[in-house]
Scaffold this active site. Structure first.
Site, PDB file in Angstrom:
ATOM      1  N   GLU A 140       0.795  -1.234   0.000  1.00  0.00           N
ATOM      2  CA  GLU A 140       0.000   0.000   0.000  1.00  0.00           C
ATOM      3  C   GLU A 140       0.826   1.282   0.000  1.00  0.00           C
ATOM      4  OE1 GLU A 140      -2.781  -0.210   3.245  1.00  0.00           O
ATOM      5  OE2 GLU A 140      -4.020  -1.680   2.209  1.00  0.00           O
ATOM      6  N   GLU A 179      -5.933  -8.517  -0.128  1.00  0.00           N
ATOM      7  CA  GLU A 179      -6.568  -8.154   1.155  1.00  0.00           C
ATOM      8  C   GLU A 179      -8.013  -7.770   0.925  1.00  0.00           C
ATOM      9  OE1 GLU A 179      -4.967  -5.282   3.971  1.00  0.00           O
ATOM     10  OE2 GLU A 179      -2.930  -5.930   3.487  1.00  0.00           O
TER      11      GLU A 179
HETATM   12  C1  NOJ Z   1      -4.342  -2.728   5.081  1.00  0.00           C
HETATM   13  C2  NOJ Z   1      -3.022  -3.053   5.693  1.00  0.00           C
HETATM   14  O1  NOJ Z   1      -2.217  -3.662   4.746  1.00  0.00           O
HETATM   15  C3  NOJ Z   1      -3.124  -3.943   6.922  1.00  0.00           C
HETATM   16  O2  NOJ Z   1      -1.895  -3.954   7.555  1.00  0.00           O
HETATM   17  C4  NOJ Z   1      -4.241  -3.461   7.812  1.00  0.00           C
HETATM   18  O3  NOJ Z   1      -4.302  -4.179   9.011  1.00  0.00           O
HETATM   19  C5  NOJ Z   1      -5.533  -3.589   7.033  1.00  0.00           C
HETATM   20  N1  NOJ Z   1      -5.476  -2.710   5.882  1.00  0.00           N
HETATM   21  C6  NOJ Z   1      -6.775  -3.221   7.827  1.00  0.00           C
HETATM   22  O4  NOJ Z   1      -6.793  -1.872   8.115  1.00  0.00           O
END
Ligand code: NOJ
Length: 500
Positions: free
Chosen positions: A184, A395
Site C-alpha cells: 500500500e 486483502e
Molecule cells: C491494510 C493493511 O495492509 C493492513 O496492515 C491493515 O491491518 C488492514 N489494511 C486493515 O486496516
C-alpha cells in the site's frame, strides 16, 4: 477444523451445485497477516528496533498505548499459525518479513541467523501442509536506523530496499513463488509522512510525495532484480499491492472531481507501472504542479521522474495486486469547510470531501461501510485504464470491535465481495485469480492497537498463551474453499438465530 468443539456454535453445509456460484478452476484462496502485526519477539536475539517499536513505545501514539511487543506471539507460535491456515484449507498464506529481524543493521552486511531461520521454518511448515507462502517484503516495518537517515524521504532508500530484496530472494526464492514488494504505497506514505498517525509519525506535506516517488523506484529496482537474477531459475512472480478505495461521485455533477480523486488515489501508484507511457498520471502531475506554484514553491511538491526513471518503473509487474475494503462518495468542499484528510491526504489538495451513501451498511468502525459493488467497479476501472491484467486480491476483510465468535457480519461481508468477484469474472471478463481474507487472526491494527479486529480467528490478547479460536467466519471460509463455490449455508442453530 481441528477444534471440533467449535461446531457447537455453527455448522456449515455446501448445498447443491449452482454453476454461477462456482469459482473457476485454479482460483485460489488465502488469508493474510504482516510481521509487526502478529510476530511479537520485538527484542529477541539480534533483532534491531523498527519504526513501529519506537513509535508504539512512545506514549500517546497508539490507542490504549498498545504495542506489538508480543502481539499474537507468532514468533513463538508460528506452528499454530500454520495449523490454522491448514484447518481453513488455504491454498496460500500471505505474510510479511520484518526487515530489522532479518537485517539488524538495516543493510546486508549482517544477516541474522535467528531471523533467517524463523522465516525458513515458517515457509517449510506451510509447504509441508501444501500451502503456498506469499511474501510481502515490506509491510511498514522499517529499521529505525534507516528512518534516522530520512527513511522513505531519502532517495538512497531505493538502493537500501533493493539490497534487502536481493537478500530475501537469495534466502527464499527457491520455495516462494509469489512476492509483493511493498504494501500500500499511498496509505503508507500518507499516514507515515503526512497525517503522521502511523510510524514514524512525520507530518509534512512534502514528505508524503517524496515517499511516493521513492516507493515506486524501490519497487521497480526490486522487481528488476528478481526478473533478471532469480526468475530464470525460480519462475516466480513479483508485484506491488495498492490499497484501492472506490471513489464515486455523490451526484452526477461531481463526476469530474470523482475522476480526479481516482486518478490520485489509484493512479498515483498504478500509472507509473501499468500505463503504456509510464510516469505520474498527467492530470495529477499538472494539478499538483499548478497548486504548488500558487502556493509559492519553486517546483512541484510531487517530485518529477526523470525519463530514465520512467523507463525503470514502467512495466515492473507480473500481475496487479490489490487490497480492497470500502468505498466513498466524493463531493466538492463547501467554502471554508474543513476537509478530513482520512483516508487520502490528497483530499484537501483536491478540495474533495468523502462521505458514505446512507444505504451502505455501516460497521462499528468509523471508516468502514460495506460496499462490495465498489470492488467490481474498481476492477472494471482498472481493466479499462490498464488493460487485461491478471488481478490478485491480496486483502479484503471486515473490521469489528470486541470479542465475538458469531461474526455474521463478517461472513456476509466476505460473501458479498466474493459474489462481486464472480460477477466481475463471469460478466465483465476480468481475470481475477485469487482472493485473500484479511486477516487470518486478530492482530495489532496499527494506531488503533488491538481495538479493531479483523480475524477469522479470534485472539485472546489478555491470555499469555494468545489462544486463538475460530469464529463462524472461519468455518464459513473453510466451506467456501472446500466446495469451491458460494453455495454454502450456515445451518440454523441457537446461537446464530439468537443473534439474527
Ligand atoms: C491494510 C493493511 O495492509 C493492513 O496492515 C491493515 O491491518 C488492514 N489494511 C486493515 O486496516
Amino acid at each position: 477444523m481441528s477444534q471440533t468443539a467449535t461446531f457447537v456454535f455453527c455448522a456449515i453445509l455446501a448445498t447443491a451445485y449452482s454453476a454461477d456460484r462456482k469459482f473457476p478452476p485454479g482460483f485460489i484462496f488465502g488469508a493474510g497477516t504482516s510481521s509487526y502485526q502478529i510476530e511479537g519477539g520485538w527484542n529477541v536475539t539480534d533483532k534491531s528496533e523498527s519504526i513501529w517499536d519506537v513509535f508504539a513505545h512512545t506514549p500517546g501514539k497508539v490507542r490504549n498505548d498498545d504495542n506489538g511487543d508480543i502481539a499474537c506471539d507468532s514468533y513463538n507460535k508460528w506452528k499454530d499459525d500454520v495449523q490454522m491456515a491448514a484447518d481453513l484449507g488455504l491454498h496460500f498464506y500471505r505474510f510479511s518479513l520484518s526487515w530489522p529481524r532479518l537485517l539488524p543493521t538495516g543493510f546486508p552486511n549482517e544477516i541474522s541467523e535467528d531471523g533467517k531461520n524463523y522465516y525458513n521454518n515458517l515457509i517449510d511448515g506451510l509447504l509441508e501442509k501444501g500451502i503456498q507462502p506469499v511474501i510481502t517484503i515490506y509491510h511498514w516495518e522499517l529499521p529505525q536506523r534507516l528512518q534516522n537517515l530520512g527513511g522513505w524521504t531519502n532517495p538512497s532508500i531505493t538502493d537500501w530496499f533493493a539490497d534487502y530484496a536481493r537478500v530475501v530472494y537469495t534466502l527464499y526464492a527457491d520455495r516462494v513463488k509469489t512476492w509483493i514488494t511493498i504494501n500500500e504505497p499511498i496509505i503508507m506514505c500518507d499516514l507515515s509522512y503526512n497525517t503522521g498517525v502511523t510510524a514514524p509519525g512525520i507530518k509534512d506535506p512534502l514528505a508524503s510525495y517524496m515517499c511516493g516517488k521513492h516507493v515506486m523506484i524501490a519497487h521497480a529496482k526490486a522487481w528488476r532484480i528478481y526478473d533478471k537474477e532469480f526468475k530464470p531459475k525460480h519462475k516466480g512472480r513479483v508485484s506491488v499491492t495498492n490499497q484501492l478505495i472506490w471513489f464515486e461521485a455523490k451526484t452526477p455533477e461531481e463526476e469530474e472531481l470523482a475522476k480526479l480523486t481516482r486518478d490520485l488515489s489509484v493512479g498515483l501508484h498504478s500509472h507509473p507501472i501499468y500505463s503504456k507511457e509510464g510516469g505520474w498520471p498527467p492530470v495529477i502531475e499538472e494539478y499538483i504542479a499548478k497548486k504548488s506554484k500558487e502556493e509559492g514553491y519553486a517546483r512541484s511538491r510531487l517530485p518529477e521522474f526523470t525519463p530514465e526513471e520512467i523507463e525503470l518503473v514502467k512495466g515492473t509487474y507480473d500481475f496487479y495486486a490489490l487490497n480492497y475494503y470500502t468505498g466513498g462518495t466524493i463531493r466538492k468542499a463547501r467554502d471554508g469547510e474543513t476537509i478530513d484528510p482520512w483516508p487520502l491526504s490528497g483530499l484537501p489538495e483536491l478540495e474533495a470531501v468523502i462521505e458514505k451513501r446512507p444505504e451502505w451498511k455501516k460497521s462499528e468502525v468509523y471508516w468502514f461501510s460495506v460496499y462490495p459493488e465498489g470492488l467490481r467497479k474498481q476492477l472494471v476501472w482498472l481493466k479499462e485504464n490498464y488493460g487485461d491484467l491478471e488481478f490478485l486480491i491480496v486483502e479484503n476483510g471486515y473490521p469489528s470491535i470486541g470479542l465475538n465468535l458469531q461474526d455474521l457480519n463478517r461472513i456476509s461481508c466476505i460473501e458479498g465481495h466474493l459474489e462481486q468477484i464472480l460477477l466481475a469474472i463471469k460478466e465483465d471478463g476480468i481475470n481475477i485469480t485469487g482472493y485473500t481474507v484479511w486477516s487470518l487472526m486478530d492482530n495489532f491494527e496499527w494506531n488503533e492497537g488491538y481495538s479493531i479486529k479483523f480475524g477469522l480467528y479470534e485472539v485472546d490478547f489478555a491470555d499469555p498463551a494468545r489462544t486463538r479460536t475460530p469464529r463462524a467466519s472461519a468455518h464459513y471460509y473453510a466451506s467456501v474453499i472446500k466446495s469451491h463455490t458460494l453455495d454454502v449455508n450456515i445451518v440454523e442453530n441457537k446461537h446464530i438465530t439468537d443473534e439474527l
